[in-house]
Write a protein that holds these residues in place. Structure first.
Motif, PDB file in Angstrom:
ATOM      1  N   ALA A  73       1.052  -0.913   0.037  1.00 49.77           N
ATOM      2  CA  ALA A  73       0.066   0.269  -0.496  1.00 49.77           C
ATOM      3  C   ALA A  73       1.185   1.177   0.301  1.00 49.77           C
ATOM      4  CB  ALA A  73      -1.128   0.577   1.807  1.00 49.77           C
ATOM      5  N   SER A  74       2.214   1.064   0.942  1.00 47.60           N
ATOM      6  CA  SER A  74       2.829   2.249   0.518  1.00 47.60           C
ATOM      7  C   SER A  74       3.714   2.382  -0.600  1.00 47.60           C
ATOM      8  CB  SER A  74       3.918   2.048   2.400  1.00 47.60           C
ATOM      9  OG  SER A  74       4.799   1.690   1.673  1.00 47.60           O
ATOM     10  N   LYS A  75       3.840   1.312  -1.401  1.00 48.09           N
ATOM     11  CA  LYS A  75       4.990   1.753  -2.484  1.00 48.09           C
ATOM     12  C   LYS A  75       3.213   1.501  -3.799  1.00 48.09           C
ATOM     13  CE  LYS A  75       8.465   1.856  -2.172  1.00 48.09           C
ATOM     14  NZ  LYS A  75       8.813   2.694  -1.755  1.00 48.09           N
ATOM     15  N   TRP A  76       2.669   1.855  -4.247  1.00 48.12           N
ATOM     16  CA  TRP A  76       1.700   1.848  -4.895  1.00 48.12           C
ATOM     17  C   TRP A  76       2.834   2.710  -6.094  1.00 48.12           C
ATOM     18  CZ3 TRP A  76       0.548  -2.676  -4.758  1.00 48.12           C
ATOM     19  CH2 TRP A  76      -0.561  -2.808  -3.848  1.00 48.12           C
ATOM     20  N   ASP A  77       3.214   4.032  -5.392  1.00 47.12           N
ATOM     21  CA  ASP A  77       3.251   5.134  -6.571  1.00 47.12           C
ATOM     22  C   ASP A  77       4.893   4.579  -7.551  1.00 47.12           C
ATOM     23  OD1 ASP A  77       1.893   6.321  -6.431  1.00 47.12           O
ATOM     24  OD2 ASP A  77       2.618   8.335  -4.588  1.00 47.12           O
ATOM     25  N   VAL A  78       5.706   3.944  -6.182  1.00 47.34           N
ATOM     26  CA  VAL A  78       7.118   3.320  -6.902  1.00 47.34           C
ATOM     27  C   VAL A  78       6.664   2.508  -8.265  1.00 47.34           C
ATOM     28  CG1 VAL A  78       9.465   2.241  -5.973  1.00 47.34           C
ATOM     29  CG2 VAL A  78       8.591   3.754  -4.988  1.00 47.34           C
ATOM     30  N   ILE A  79       5.943   0.750  -7.979  1.00 47.70           N
ATOM     31  CA  ILE A  79       5.974   0.053  -8.459  1.00 47.70           C
ATOM     32  C   ILE A  79       5.003   0.605  -9.977  1.00 47.70           C
ATOM     33  CG2 ILE A  79       4.293  -1.896  -8.754  1.00 47.70           C
ATOM     34  CD1 ILE A  79       4.195  -1.962  -5.887  1.00 47.70           C
ATOM     35  N   THR A  80       3.617   1.305  -9.733  1.00 46.69           N
ATOM     36  CA  THR A  80       3.259   2.217 -11.249  1.00 46.69           C
ATOM     37  C   THR A  80       3.994   2.678 -12.014  1.00 46.69           C
ATOM     38  OG1 THR A  80       1.639   4.024  -9.859  1.00 46.69           O
ATOM     39  CG2 THR A  80       0.845   1.685  -9.713  1.00 46.69           C
ATOM     40  N   LYS A  81       4.855   3.728 -11.508  1.00 47.99           N
ATOM     41  CA  LYS A  81       5.427   4.660 -12.091  1.00 47.99           C
ATOM     42  C   LYS A  81       6.574   3.599 -12.868  1.00 47.99           C
ATOM     43  CE  LYS A  81       6.304   8.409  -8.996  1.00 47.99           C
ATOM     44  NZ  LYS A  81       7.544   8.688  -8.352  1.00 47.99           N
ATOM     45  N   ASN A  82       6.517   1.887 -12.308  1.00 44.44           N
ATOM     46  CA  ASN A  82       7.507   1.950 -14.038  1.00 44.44           C
ATOM     47  C   ASN A  82       6.318   0.635 -14.731  1.00 44.44           C
ATOM     48  OD1 ASN A  82      10.686   1.955 -12.833  1.00 44.44           O
ATOM     49  ND2 ASN A  82       9.599   1.794 -10.766  1.00 44.44           N
ATOM     50  N   ILE A  83       5.433   0.962 -14.574  1.00 43.85           N
ATOM     51  CA  ILE A  83       4.451  -0.398 -15.265  1.00 43.85           C
ATOM     52  C   ILE A  83       3.755   1.217 -15.857  1.00 43.85           C
ATOM     53  CG2 ILE A  83       2.607  -2.040 -15.354  1.00 43.85           C
ATOM     54  CD1 ILE A  83       3.696  -2.695 -12.882  1.00 43.85           C
ATOM     55  N   GLN A  84       3.491   0.495 -17.691  1.00 44.96           N
ATOM     56  CA  GLN A  84       2.530   1.314 -18.853  1.00 44.96           C
ATOM     57  C   GLN A  84       1.773  -0.298 -19.222  1.00 44.96           C
ATOM     58  OE1 GLN A  84       5.078   2.928 -21.537  1.00 44.96           O
ATOM     59  NE2 GLN A  84       6.527   3.791 -19.994  1.00 44.96           N
ATOM     60  N   ASN A  85       0.391   0.431 -19.294  1.00 45.02           N
ATOM     61  CA  ASN A  85      -0.148  -0.125 -19.808  1.00 45.02           C
ATOM     62  C   ASN A  85      -0.537   0.426 -21.624  1.00 45.02           C
ATOM     63  OD1 ASN A  85      -1.569  -1.738 -18.036  1.00 45.02           O
ATOM     64  ND2 ASN A  85      -2.128  -0.486 -16.553  1.00 45.02           N
ATOM     65  N   VAL A  86      -0.818  -0.012 -22.675  1.00 45.03           N
ATOM     66  CA  VAL A  86      -0.691   0.567 -23.987  1.00 45.03           C
ATOM     67  C   VAL A  86      -1.946  -0.098 -24.919  1.00 45.03           C
ATOM     68  CG1 VAL A  86       0.585   1.172 -26.006  1.00 45.03           C
ATOM     69  CG2 VAL A  86       1.706   1.155 -24.169  1.00 45.03           C
ATOM     70  N   ILE A  87      -2.881   0.233 -25.277  1.00 45.85           N
ATOM     71  CA  ILE A  87      -3.749   0.508 -26.072  1.00 45.85           C
ATOM     72  C   ILE A  87      -2.883   0.226 -27.165  1.00 45.85           C
ATOM     73  CG2 ILE A  87      -5.850   0.398 -27.303  1.00 45.85           C
ATOM     74  CD1 ILE A  87      -7.056   1.776 -24.836  1.00 45.85           C
ATOM     75  N   LYS A  88      -2.680  -1.102 -27.682  1.00 43.32           N
ATOM     76  CA  LYS A  88      -2.878  -1.131 -29.238  1.00 43.32           C
ATOM     77  C   LYS A  88      -2.983  -1.055 -30.630  1.00 43.32           C
ATOM     78  CE  LYS A  88       1.140  -4.271 -29.886  1.00 43.32           C
ATOM     79  NZ  LYS A  88       1.185  -5.750 -29.509  1.00 43.32           N
ATOM     80  N   GLU A  89      -4.162  -1.380 -30.005  1.00 42.33           N
ATOM     81  CA  GLU A  89      -5.577  -2.014 -31.543  1.00 42.33           C
ATOM     82  C   GLU A  89      -6.694  -2.115 -30.718  1.00 42.33           C
ATOM     83  OE1 GLU A  89      -6.159  -5.175 -34.278  1.00 42.33           O
ATOM     84  OE2 GLU A  89      -4.848  -4.756 -33.778  1.00 42.33           O
ATOM     85  N   ILE A  90      -8.335  -1.513 -31.539  1.00 42.63           N
ATOM     86  CA  ILE A  90      -9.548  -0.495 -31.240  1.00 42.63           C
ATOM     87  C   ILE A  90      -9.967  -1.405 -32.413  1.00 42.63           C
ATOM     88  CG2 ILE A  90     -11.590  -0.539 -30.635  1.00 42.63           C
ATOM     89  CD1 ILE A  90     -10.001   1.639 -28.850  1.00 42.63           C
ATOM     90  N   ARG A  91     -10.244  -2.811 -32.214  1.00 44.17           N
ATOM     91  CA  ARG A  91     -11.404  -3.204 -33.720  1.00 44.17           C
ATOM     92  C   ARG A  91     -12.675  -3.537 -33.614  1.00 44.17           C
ATOM     93  NH1 ARG A  91      -9.485  -6.239 -38.372  1.00 44.17           N
ATOM     94  NH2 ARG A  91      -7.542  -6.770 -37.573  1.00 44.17           N
ATOM     95  N   PHE A  92     -13.327  -3.038 -34.910  1.00 39.75           N
ATOM     96  CA  PHE A  92     -15.186  -2.766 -34.694  1.00 39.75           C
ATOM     97  C   PHE A  92     -15.506  -4.171 -34.954  1.00 39.75           C
ATOM     98  CE2 PHE A  92     -14.240   1.156 -33.660  1.00 39.75           C
ATOM     99  CZ  PHE A  92     -14.676   1.755 -32.964  1.00 39.75           C
ATOM    100  N   LEU A  93     -16.169  -5.217 -34.933  1.00 35.89           N
ATOM    101  CA  LEU A  93     -16.599  -6.371 -35.257  1.00 35.89           C
ATOM    102  C   LEU A  93     -18.295  -5.805 -35.248  1.00 35.89           C
ATOM    103  CD1 LEU A  93     -15.088  -8.847 -32.315  1.00 35.89           C
ATOM    104  CD2 LEU A  93     -14.126  -7.875 -34.698  1.00 35.89           C
ATOM    105  N   PRO A  94     -19.289  -7.224 -36.023  1.00 37.21           N
ATOM    106  CA  PRO A  94     -20.533  -7.103 -36.235  1.00 37.21           C
ATOM    107  C   PRO A  94     -20.917  -6.955 -34.457  1.00 37.21           C
ATOM    108  CG  PRO A  94     -19.264  -8.314 -37.671  1.00 37.21           C
ATOM    109  CD  PRO A  94     -17.757  -8.060 -36.371  1.00 37.21           C
ATOM    110  N   ASN A  95     -22.233  -6.746 -34.706  1.00 36.81           N
ATOM    111  CA  ASN A  95     -23.307  -6.805 -33.303  1.00 36.81           C
ATOM    112  C   ASN A  95     -22.736  -5.859 -32.617  1.00 36.81           C
ATOM    113  OD1 ASN A  95     -24.790  -8.864 -34.969  1.00 36.81           O
ATOM    114  ND2 ASN A  95     -23.093 -10.519 -34.259  1.00 36.81           N
ATOM    115  N   LYS A  96     -22.182  -4.883 -32.634  1.00 45.94           N
ATOM    116  CA  LYS A  96     -21.520  -3.776 -31.881  1.00 45.94           C
ATOM    117  C   LYS A  96     -21.182  -4.075 -30.862  1.00 45.94           C
ATOM    118  CE  LYS A  96     -26.594  -1.097 -31.957  1.00 45.94           C
ATOM    119  NZ  LYS A  96     -26.974  -0.447 -31.204  1.00 45.94           N
ATOM    120  N   LYS A  97     -20.066  -4.930 -31.490  1.00 40.15           N
ATOM    121  CA  LYS A  97     -18.842  -5.629 -30.691  1.00 40.15           C
ATOM    122  C   LYS A  97     -17.672  -4.836 -30.915  1.00 40.15           C
ATOM    123  CE  LYS A  97     -20.441 -10.139 -29.164  1.00 40.15           C
ATOM    124  NZ  LYS A  97     -20.431 -11.663 -28.654  1.00 40.15           N
TER     125      LYS A  97
END
Length: 197
Positions: A73-97
């Protein structure tokens, strides 16, 4: 425990999503470019919320022993500074998916196995206090002594993790698919799966 640390490194996210992802519509999906772009903004918000730090912290803590919870709990900032989430692609599919690919980039979890961290933190604790954790395990400590020992050990652990994060040169890349569906005017997540390596 190694798996739990990997989960920690995999799920703790910072809102560092890329605006450079690909937007694709399958050939049989009738959707304008403007609609794709507007929907992508909404989809990105839903994914950010799903991978939000608060949500992931709650999920992670349920698997952690109580004595580690205060440290993490005290280290979230340190840990999260070193992790990235990257959206690579958004693909539209049939049936509103929609199917999106998200990559989580984190320091290599091999450096953060509980056994390695515990061993190094125990050495650091002994250097700082002159006491061995192994010896203390066999002694009857008062509640106050126990709290101080845990706080001192957490401090030693924090130093070790900080040093390992600063020295990290090898990173892990884990891809996830996020399946969404549009219900009314809102996008909702149907499923999240880790892609095989």
């Amino acid at each position: 425990m190694k798996k739990v640390i990997f989960v920690l490194l995999s799920i703790f996210s910072i809102p560092s999503f890329s605006d450079e992802y690909k937007i694709i519509a399958d050939y049989n999906v009738k959707i304008s470019k403007t609609e794709q772009e507007n929907s992508s903004v909404e989809i990105e918000k839903v994914i950010k919320k799903e991978f939000s730090q608060d949500k992931m912290i709650k999920e992670f803590l349920q698997y952690e022993p109580k004595e580690y919870q205060e440290y993490y709990a005290s280290k979230w900032d340190v840990i999260t500074k070193n992790i990235q989430n990257v959206i690579k692609e958004i693909r539209f599919l049939p049936n509103k998916k929609v199917l999106s690919i998200v990559t989580i980039i984190s320091p290599d979890p091999e450096n953060f196995t509980s056994k390695k961290l515990d061993e190094e933190a125990a050495k650091r604790y002994k250097q700082k206090t002159g006491k061995s954790i192994e010896t203390l395990k066999n002694q009857k400590l008062s509640e106050e002594e126990t709290k101080k020992t845990i706080a001192d050990f957490n401090s030693a652990m924090a130093e070790v993790v900080d040093e390992k994060l600063a020295a990290t040169v090898k990173y892990s890349y884990v891809d996830y698919t996020v399946e969404l569906i549009k219900k009314g005017n809102r996008w909702e997540i149907l499923d999240i799966k880790q892609l095989s390596k």
